[in-house]
Write a protein that holds these residues in place. Structure first.
Motif, PDB file in Angstrom:
ATOM      1  N   SER A 145       0.842  -1.193   0.000  1.00  0.00           N
ATOM      2  CA  SER A 145       0.000   0.000   0.000  1.00  0.00           C
ATOM      3  C   SER A 145       0.878   1.244   0.000  1.00  0.00           C
ATOM      4  O   SER A 145       2.055   1.190   0.355  1.00  0.00           O
ATOM      5  N   VAL A 146       0.281   2.377  -0.372  1.00  0.00           N
ATOM      6  CA  VAL A 146       1.009   3.644  -0.344  1.00  0.00           C
ATOM      7  C   VAL A 146       1.451   3.974   1.071  1.00  0.00           C
ATOM      8  O   VAL A 146       2.584   4.433   1.293  1.00  0.00           O
ATOM      9  N   ASP A 147       0.592   3.741   2.035  1.00  0.00           N
ATOM     10  CA  ASP A 147       0.935   4.040   3.433  1.00  0.00           C
ATOM     11  C   ASP A 147       2.149   3.236   3.893  1.00  0.00           C
ATOM     12  O   ASP A 147       2.936   3.705   4.706  1.00  0.00           O
ATOM     13  N   ASP A 148       2.300   2.035   3.372  1.00  0.00           N
ATOM     14  CA  ASP A 148       3.392   1.164   3.799  1.00  0.00           C
ATOM     15  C   ASP A 148       4.752   1.640   3.276  1.00  0.00           C
ATOM     16  O   ASP A 148       5.794   1.217   3.782  1.00  0.00           O
ATOM     17  N   ILE A 149       4.750   2.496   2.263  1.00  0.00           N
ATOM     18  CA  ILE A 149       6.008   3.029   1.732  1.00  0.00           C
ATOM     19  C   ILE A 149       6.725   3.846   2.804  1.00  0.00           C
ATOM     20  O   ILE A 149       7.943   3.779   2.943  1.00  0.00           O
ATOM     21  N   GLU A 150       5.975   4.612   3.582  1.00  0.00           N
ATOM     22  CA  GLU A 150       6.571   5.413   4.647  1.00  0.00           C
ATOM     23  C   GLU A 150       7.209   4.503   5.694  1.00  0.00           C
ATOM     24  O   GLU A 150       8.297   4.793   6.207  1.00  0.00           O
ATOM     25  N   ARG A 151       6.546   3.389   6.011  1.00  0.00           N
ATOM     26  CA  ARG A 151       7.124   2.427   6.959  1.00  0.00           C
ATOM     27  C   ARG A 151       8.453   1.892   6.443  1.00  0.00           C
ATOM     28  O   ARG A 151       9.441   1.805   7.177  1.00  0.00           O
ATOM     29  N   LEU A 152       8.482   1.562   5.138  1.00  0.00           N
ATOM     30  CA  LEU A 152       9.712   1.018   4.557  1.00  0.00           C
ATOM     31  C   LEU A 152      10.833   2.064   4.581  1.00  0.00           C
ATOM     32  O   LEU A 152      11.985   1.738   4.889  1.00  0.00           O
ATOM     33  N   LYS A 153      10.501   3.303   4.269  1.00  0.00           N
ATOM     34  CA  LYS A 153      11.512   4.371   4.296  1.00  0.00           C
ATOM     35  C   LYS A 153      12.126   4.484   5.688  1.00  0.00           C
ATOM     36  O   LYS A 153      13.360   4.568   5.838  1.00  0.00           O
ATOM     37  N   ILE A 154      11.292   4.464   6.712  1.00  0.00           N
ATOM     38  CA  ILE A 154      11.780   4.556   8.096  1.00  0.00           C
ATOM     39  C   ILE A 154      12.671   3.359   8.424  1.00  0.00           C
ATOM     40  O   ILE A 154      13.728   3.496   9.037  1.00  0.00           O
ATOM     41  N   ASP A 155      12.254   2.162   7.999  1.00  0.00           N
ATOM     42  CA  ASP A 155      13.052   0.960   8.249  1.00  0.00           C
ATOM     43  C   ASP A 155      14.416   1.064   7.576  1.00  0.00           C
ATOM     44  O   ASP A 155      15.448   0.697   8.166  1.00  0.00           O
ATOM     45  N   MET A 156      14.448   1.546   6.336  1.00  0.00           N
ATOM     46  CA  MET A 156      15.713   1.660   5.605  1.00  0.00           C
ATOM     47  C   MET A 156      16.656   2.633   6.310  1.00  0.00           C
ATOM     48  O   MET A 156      17.849   2.364   6.459  1.00  0.00           O
ATOM     49  N   LEU A 157      16.124   3.746   6.758  1.00  0.00           N
ATOM     50  CA  LEU A 157      16.955   4.741   7.437  1.00  0.00           C
ATOM     51  C   LEU A 157      17.380   4.261   8.821  1.00  0.00           C
ATOM     52  O   LEU A 157      18.479   4.559   9.289  1.00  0.00           O
ATOM     53  N   THR A 158      16.506   3.477   9.468  1.00  0.00           N
ATOM     54  CA  THR A 158      16.821   2.971  10.811  1.00  0.00           C
ATOM     55  C   THR A 158      17.879   1.882  10.760  1.00  0.00           C
ATOM     56  O   THR A 158      18.857   1.917  11.509  1.00  0.00           O
ATOM     57  N   TYR A 159      17.706   0.912   9.862  1.00  0.00           N
ATOM     58  CA  TYR A 159      18.580  -0.254   9.858  1.00  0.00           C
ATOM     59  C   TYR A 159      19.808  -0.092   8.962  1.00  0.00           C
ATOM     60  O   TYR A 159      20.847  -0.704   9.223  1.00  0.00           O
ATOM     61  N   LYS A 160      19.695   0.711   7.908  1.00  0.00           N
ATOM     62  CA  LYS A 160      20.840   0.902   7.026  1.00  0.00           C
ATOM     63  C   LYS A 160      21.514   2.250   7.263  1.00  0.00           C
ATOM     64  O   LYS A 160      22.708   2.397   7.081  1.00  0.00           O
ATOM     65  N   GLY A 161      20.731   3.253   7.629  1.00  0.00           N
ATOM     66  CA  GLY A 161      21.278   4.570   7.913  1.00  0.00           C
ATOM     67  C   GLY A 161      21.118   5.560   6.783  1.00  0.00           C
ATOM     68  O   GLY A 161      21.140   6.772   7.000  1.00  0.00           O
ATOM     69  N   PHE A 162      20.939   5.076   5.553  1.00  0.00           N
ATOM     70  CA  PHE A 162      20.777   5.960   4.400  1.00  0.00           C
ATOM     71  C   PHE A 162      20.171   5.163   3.250  1.00  0.00           C
ATOM     72  O   PHE A 162      20.152   3.932   3.268  1.00  0.00           O
ATOM     73  N   ILE A 163      19.667   5.880   2.263  1.00  0.00           N
ATOM     74  CA  ILE A 163      19.134   5.267   1.051  1.00  0.00           C
ATOM     75  C   ILE A 163      20.148   5.524  -0.057  1.00  0.00           C
ATOM     76  O   ILE A 163      20.411   6.677  -0.392  1.00  0.00           O
ATOM     77  N   GLU A 164      20.707   4.455  -0.605  1.00  0.00           N
ATOM     78  CA  GLU A 164      21.793   4.616  -1.577  1.00  0.00           C
ATOM     79  C   GLU A 164      21.243   4.760  -2.991  1.00  0.00           C
ATOM     80  O   GLU A 164      20.632   3.842  -3.534  1.00  0.00           O
ATOM     81  N   GLY A 165      21.455   5.926  -3.573  1.00  0.00           N
ATOM     82  CA  GLY A 165      21.079   6.178  -4.956  1.00  0.00           C
ATOM     83  C   GLY A 165      19.642   6.613  -5.129  1.00  0.00           C
ATOM     84  O   GLY A 165      19.346   7.733  -5.520  1.00  0.00           O
ATOM     85  N   GLY A 166      18.701   5.750  -4.848  1.00  0.00           N
ATOM     86  CA  GLY A 166      17.285   6.038  -5.013  1.00  0.00           C
ATOM     87  C   GLY A 166      16.486   4.796  -4.680  1.00  0.00           C
ATOM     88  O   GLY A 166      17.022   3.832  -4.128  1.00  0.00           O
ATOM     89  N   LEU A 167      15.214   4.804  -5.011  1.00  0.00           N
ATOM     90  CA  LEU A 167      14.362   3.644  -4.739  1.00  0.00           C
ATOM     91  C   LEU A 167      14.158   2.825  -6.003  1.00  0.00           C
ATOM     92  O   LEU A 167      14.071   3.357  -7.106  1.00  0.00           O
ATOM     93  N   VAL A 168      14.068   1.519  -5.807  1.00  0.00           N
ATOM     94  CA  VAL A 168      13.890   0.580  -6.904  1.00  0.00           C
ATOM     95  C   VAL A 168      12.642  -0.256  -6.631  1.00  0.00           C
ATOM     96  O   VAL A 168      12.535  -0.887  -5.587  1.00  0.00           O
ATOM     97  N   PHE A 169      11.699  -0.213  -7.568  1.00  0.00           N
ATOM     98  CA  PHE A 169      10.492  -1.032  -7.478  1.00  0.00           C
ATOM     99  C   PHE A 169      10.685  -2.263  -8.359  1.00  0.00           C
ATOM    100  O   PHE A 169      10.889  -2.142  -9.566  1.00  0.00           O
ATOM    101  N   ARG A 170      10.602  -3.462  -7.751  1.00  0.00           N
ATOM    102  CA  ARG A 170      10.747  -4.699  -8.510  1.00  0.00           C
ATOM    103  C   ARG A 170       9.469  -5.525  -8.383  1.00  0.00           C
ATOM    104  O   ARG A 170       8.901  -5.646  -7.298  1.00  0.00           O
ATOM    105  N   LYS A 171       9.019  -6.069  -9.494  1.00  0.00           N
ATOM    106  CA  LYS A 171       7.794  -6.858  -9.504  1.00  0.00           C
ATOM    107  C   LYS A 171       7.989  -8.132  -8.711  1.00  0.00           C
ATOM    108  O   LYS A 171       9.013  -8.808  -8.840  1.00  0.00           O
ATOM    109  N   VAL A 172       7.018  -8.465  -7.885  1.00  0.00           N
ATOM    110  CA  VAL A 172       7.088  -9.678  -7.065  1.00  0.00           C
ATOM    111  C   VAL A 172       6.681 -10.875  -7.918  1.00  0.00           C
ATOM    112  O   VAL A 172       5.616 -10.897  -8.531  1.00  0.00           O
ATOM    113  N   GLU A 173       7.566 -11.871  -7.968  1.00  0.00           N
ATOM    114  CA  GLU A 173       7.311 -13.096  -8.728  1.00  0.00           C
ATOM    115  C   GLU A 173       7.469 -14.298  -7.799  1.00  0.00           C
ATOM    116  O   GLU A 173       8.230 -14.260  -6.830  1.00  0.00           O
ATOM    117  N   ASN A 174       6.751 -15.362  -8.103  1.00  0.00           N
ATOM    118  CA  ASN A 174       6.894 -16.606  -7.345  1.00  0.00           C
ATOM    119  C   ASN A 174       7.998 -17.458  -7.969  1.00  0.00           C
ATOM    120  O   ASN A 174       8.030 -17.656  -9.184  1.00  0.00           O
TER     121      ASN A 174
END
Length: 219
Positions: A145-174
């Motif tokens: 969901s769109v709301d979940d993007i903010e959660r992911l951003k916070i997680d990336m900054l919390t656990y990695k410390g920075f976002i390298e380059g930009g964001l990458v959207f990859r299609k989920v496949e089984n």
């Protein structure tokens, strides 16, 4: 003769990082010279033992563009894989177009435009990472969901410390997670760590013709 440089312990530059102790000992036993450096203190650290200007292979934790260049500067530009070539395989935006027919559909954006892209794609869920890494802690990198993007951003900054380059959207496949294999490509030659199906090996060999770099891995 080519030498190696590995991460030192954060507590002593004279001791190897414990995660690389086995490889350190193997290289030494094979007669290679091995240097150590504290990759967390690249602005101030010294190389151990005293560096003698050999060409070097870095084996260690992934480094950002800034820190890889700092390391290269420390060794007077003597890394065999120079910064530009390192980034050609390290940042997905530099290799995706070369192999896009053989990998997951991918789109590039940034934090400010992430919600717009999510709505435009109309995918039920999306795997989001930066140019290098995904998040495996917390809820992980799958966003639904769109709301979940903010959660992911916070997680990336919390656990990695920075976002390298930009964001990458990859299609989920089984796919069969147990089939994952890492291939090492050195100067166009594919090396597999175990017996693998021929179709998998042929795909890895195909990719080496599409992405030209001295050394990289294929998963």
């Amino acid at each position: 003769m080519t030498a190696f440089i590995l991460p030192s312990s954060p507590f002593s530059v004279k001791e190897v990082d414990s995660s690389y102790e086995e490889e350190f000992n193997l290289l030494k036993n094979e007669g290679f010279k091995v240097y150590l450096i504290n990759i967390d203190e690249l602005d101030t650290t010294k190389i151990y033992p005293k560096y003698e200007e050999e060409k070097l292979i870095y084996r260690g934790w992934m480094l950002s563009e800034e820190n890889y260049q700092k390391l290269n500067n420390k060794v007077n530009q003597n890394l065999i894989v120079q910064t530009k070539e390192y980034l050609s395989s390290h940042h997905i935006i530099n290799w995706y177009d070369n192999i896009k027919e053989d990998t997951f559909e991918t789109h590039f954006t940034d934090i400010e435009n992430a919600a717009t892209l999510f709505n435009k794609l109309q995918w039920k869920e999306v795997f989001i990472k930066d140019y290098v890494k995904s998040i495996k802690t917390g809820k992980g990198s799958i966003v639904d969901s769109v709301d979940d993007i903010e959660r992911l951003k916070i997680d990336m900054l919390t656990y990695k410390g920075f976002i390298e380059g930009g964001l990458v959207f990859r299609k989920v496949e089984n796919f069969d997670k147990n089939s994952e294999t890492r291939f090492f490509v050195l100067n166009g030659v594919v090396n597999a760590p175990k017996e693998v199906p021929q179709d998998m090996l042929k795909l890895a060999e195909k990719i080496t013709h599409q992405h030209n770099a001295f050394f990289y891995t294929i998963d």
